[in-house]
Design an enzyme around this catalytic site. Structure first.
Site, mmCIF file in Angstrom:
data_model
loop_
_atom_site.group_PDB
_atom_site.id
_atom_site.type_symbol
_atom_site.label_atom_id
_atom_site.label_comp_id
_atom_site.label_asym_id
_atom_site.label_seq_id
_atom_site.Cartn_x
_atom_site.Cartn_y
_atom_site.Cartn_z
ATOM 1 N N CYS A 93 0.833 -1.197 0.000
ATOM 2 C CA CYS A 93 0.000 0.000 0.000
ATOM 3 C C CYS A 93 0.877 1.261 0.000
ATOM 4 C CB CYS A 93 -0.983 -0.050 1.179
ATOM 5 S SG CYS A 93 -2.455 0.925 0.853
ATOM 6 N N HIS B 92 -3.716 -5.054 0.616
ATOM 7 C CA HIS B 92 -3.135 -5.598 1.857
ATOM 8 C C HIS B 92 -3.214 -7.129 1.864
ATOM 9 C CE1 HIS B 92 -2.480 -1.846 4.054
ATOM 10 N NE2 HIS B 92 -3.520 -1.394 3.380
ATOM 11 N N GLU C 83 -1.602 -9.183 3.514
ATOM 12 C CA GLU C 83 -1.414 -9.772 4.857
ATOM 13 C C GLU C 83 -2.750 -10.126 5.519
ATOM 14 O OE1 GLU C 83 -1.014 -6.630 4.036
ATOM 15 O OE2 GLU C 83 -1.331 -5.225 5.689
#
Ligand code: GLN
Length: 542
Positions: A380, A514, A516
């Protein structure tokens, strides 16, 4: 029939109620039940989206675009069940709903009160959006005794009564502190905490007792006696070496068996915990170690990077290595040379972030990684900083910057005011509301066939979760591509850059989303697996 388990916390905060709830969810799932986990947060913000990461830690984003509490990340990592907007509610959101109803005249002239109107709204939320789940686990944020949590406790007390014992259960998480001078674990704080719960009409059915050492039988008996809980329902929650051991350890202490017993399901087959044993085994016996530098801004509160740290560890699990994280405050590079801090690392990651502070340090970290051929992963804000670095160093645009930092001559990263969500146009205005107005949630992205990311994902079409207000400006696309930076992932309409990579570099990838948030210990995200794999290769060089 859906059963509800309410999880409260006492004595002190930070006992890991979220993890405890997630682990119980995983255990019930391992017994073959369908589970959903949700969180009731007593603060007045409508959601955590506007809160500083220093205050609240990470904001966890769901596919449907909700900005939620980080505990939802634990829930998803432990159960694999994607969280939704309807899995997290705050006092602020409950009150917004109640006040909007009052303004519409829906209460037909009644005096609107905490009981029953606010508690009704909470109960409605708890039971909403539930279909075929066997269990809904509902965690109440905060600690029993907080003024803010009272309406939530009252609502779950009422629910317990309405649903009956065979459909509702109360689990209370407490702490047994060890007093070295007495050589004893103390049960008094637990007794007091249960008294506090009883004062609002809730008798816990199970106590989950955090402790740094085994709890002697005598103490368990004492807790059972004083707290009016069956002795087998006093479950020790002893500290463990990895969070992924928690479901195994709760099972060994009989937690899931007790839950089944409470609900009259005593003859269920034992849970299949093989995947948890497998993960713990790999974590405990790595074949090597790599060091990843995370160059960020909120490094003094690691909860701000909860999912990120977990995803990096998942990448380690996939590669059979231990991942050591070196947290670096990006601002340090404003006074010190990046080299001293980055020389010994095997990969560099710049995570999501907001605002100008630390940005130049992050750009310095990108440059170091790019020039030295060290694996680089930009997430990001970390992708945006990578693009600015390339623009400044290679594209002849020394004034390239982001409009997030104020007006600039070369807005390589700019404010996004219009974009497509499926077939709908989303519009924003500069100066509009800050809460809930970013580009949020799951968006599709097309990968360039043959690119590194297409190889990593093994497909050409992906969906990932977003949370950003700015984007790489496609007016600079050609100029940037001429430097060797490839825009290998784009939104389906081709207007929003989603991924950049440098094909000539050992591993240099920036993503606007994102990844993750979707990584799980038993299903590591391919980008993290590949990044850690590149770090392993790098560790053989240095
Ligand atoms: N501040 C940047 C933006 O809003 C990046 C956000 C992030 O990293 N999540 O676009």
């Amino acid at each position: 029939m859906t059963r509800f388990i309410f999880i409260t916390g006492g004595v002190v905060s930070s006992l890991g109620k979220g993890l405890a709830s997630a682990a119980l969810g995983a255990l019930l799932q391992a017994r073959g039940f369908r589970v959903r986990l949700r969180k009731l947060d007593p603060y007045l913000n409508v959601d955590p989206g506007t809160m500083s990461p220093y205050q609240h830690g990470e904001v966890y984003v769901t596919d449907d675009g909700a900005e939620t509490d980080l505990d939802l990340g634990h829930y998803e990592r432990f159960t694999g069940v994607p969280s939704r907007q309807s899995d997290n509610v705050t006092t602020g959101r409950i009150y917004s709903t109640v006040i909007a109803k009052e303004r519409r005249g829906d209460y037909l002239g009644a005096t609107v009160q905490v009981i029953p109107h606010v508690t009704d709204a909470i109960k409605e939320f708890v039971r909403s959006d539930v279909t075929d789940e066997d269990f809904v686990l509902c965690e109440i944020g905060g600690t029993v005794g907080d003024i803010e949590s009272l309406p939530f406790l009252e609502a779950i007390r009422q629910l317990g009564n309405e649903l009956g014992r065979d459909r509702a259960m109360f689990v209370h998480l407490t702490l047994l502190p060890y007093i070295p001078t007495a050589g004893e674990l103390k049960t008094k704080p637990t007794q007091h905490s249960v008294k506090e719960l009883l004062s609002v009409g809730i008798q816990p059915d199970m106590l989950l007792c955090r402790s740094d050492r085994p709890i002697p039988e005598g103490e368990r008996r004492k807790i059972a006696l004083f707290c009016n809980v069956q002795q087998e329902a006093v479950i020790p929650a002893i500290d463990v070496d990895t969070i992924y051991h928690v479901p195994i350890s709760y099972h060994q202490e009989g937690m899931d068996a007790q839950v089944c017993k409470h609900f009259g399901l005593p003859h269920m087959p034992a849970p299949d915990l093989s995947r948890w044993h497998g993960i713990v085994e790999r974590i405990r016996h790595p074949e090597g170690e790599v060091t990843i530098a995370v160059v960020g801004k909120y490094t003094s509160l690691l909860d701000s990077y909860k999912s990120l740290a977990e995803a990096l560890h998942h990448g380690g699990i996939a590669n059979n290595v231990k991942v050591r994280l070196k947290w670096i405050d990006a601002q340090i590079f404003e006074s010190e040379d990046a080299v001293h801090h980055l020389e010994d690392v095997h990969g560099i990651l710049v995570p999501g972030g907001f605002g100008e502070r630390g940005a130049s340090g992050k750009i310095a970290a990108v440059r170091f990684a790019r020039e030295r051929g060290v694996p680089y992963f930009g997430i990001c804000f970390g992708m945006q900083m990578a693009v600015i670095e390339v623009a400044r160093s290679l594209a002849g645009l020394p004034r390239a910057s982001s409009t997030e930092f104020g007006p600039c001559e070369e807005p390589v990263v700019g404010l996004m005011t219009e974009w497509m969500r499926g077939n709908d146009l989303e519009r924003r205005q500069a100066g509009g509301d800050m809460g809930g107005t970013m580009r949020l949630g799951a968006y599709d992205c097309r990968l360039r066939p043959g690119s590194r990311v297409a190889q990593i994902y093994g497909v050409n079409h992906i969906s990932e979760r977003h949370r950003h207000r700015y984007e790489v400006n496609i007016n600079y696309l050609e100029r940037l591509e001429s430097t060797g930076l490839a825009f290998s992932g784009m939104s389906p309409d081709g207007l929003l850059p989603e991924i950049v990579e440098i094909p000539d570099h050992p591993w240099f990838v920036g993503v606007q989303f994102h990844p993750e948030l979707k990584s799980k210990p038993f299903d590591p995200h391919p980008l993290f697996t590949s990044f850690i794999g590149a770090a392993v290769a790098q560790s053989r060089l240095v």
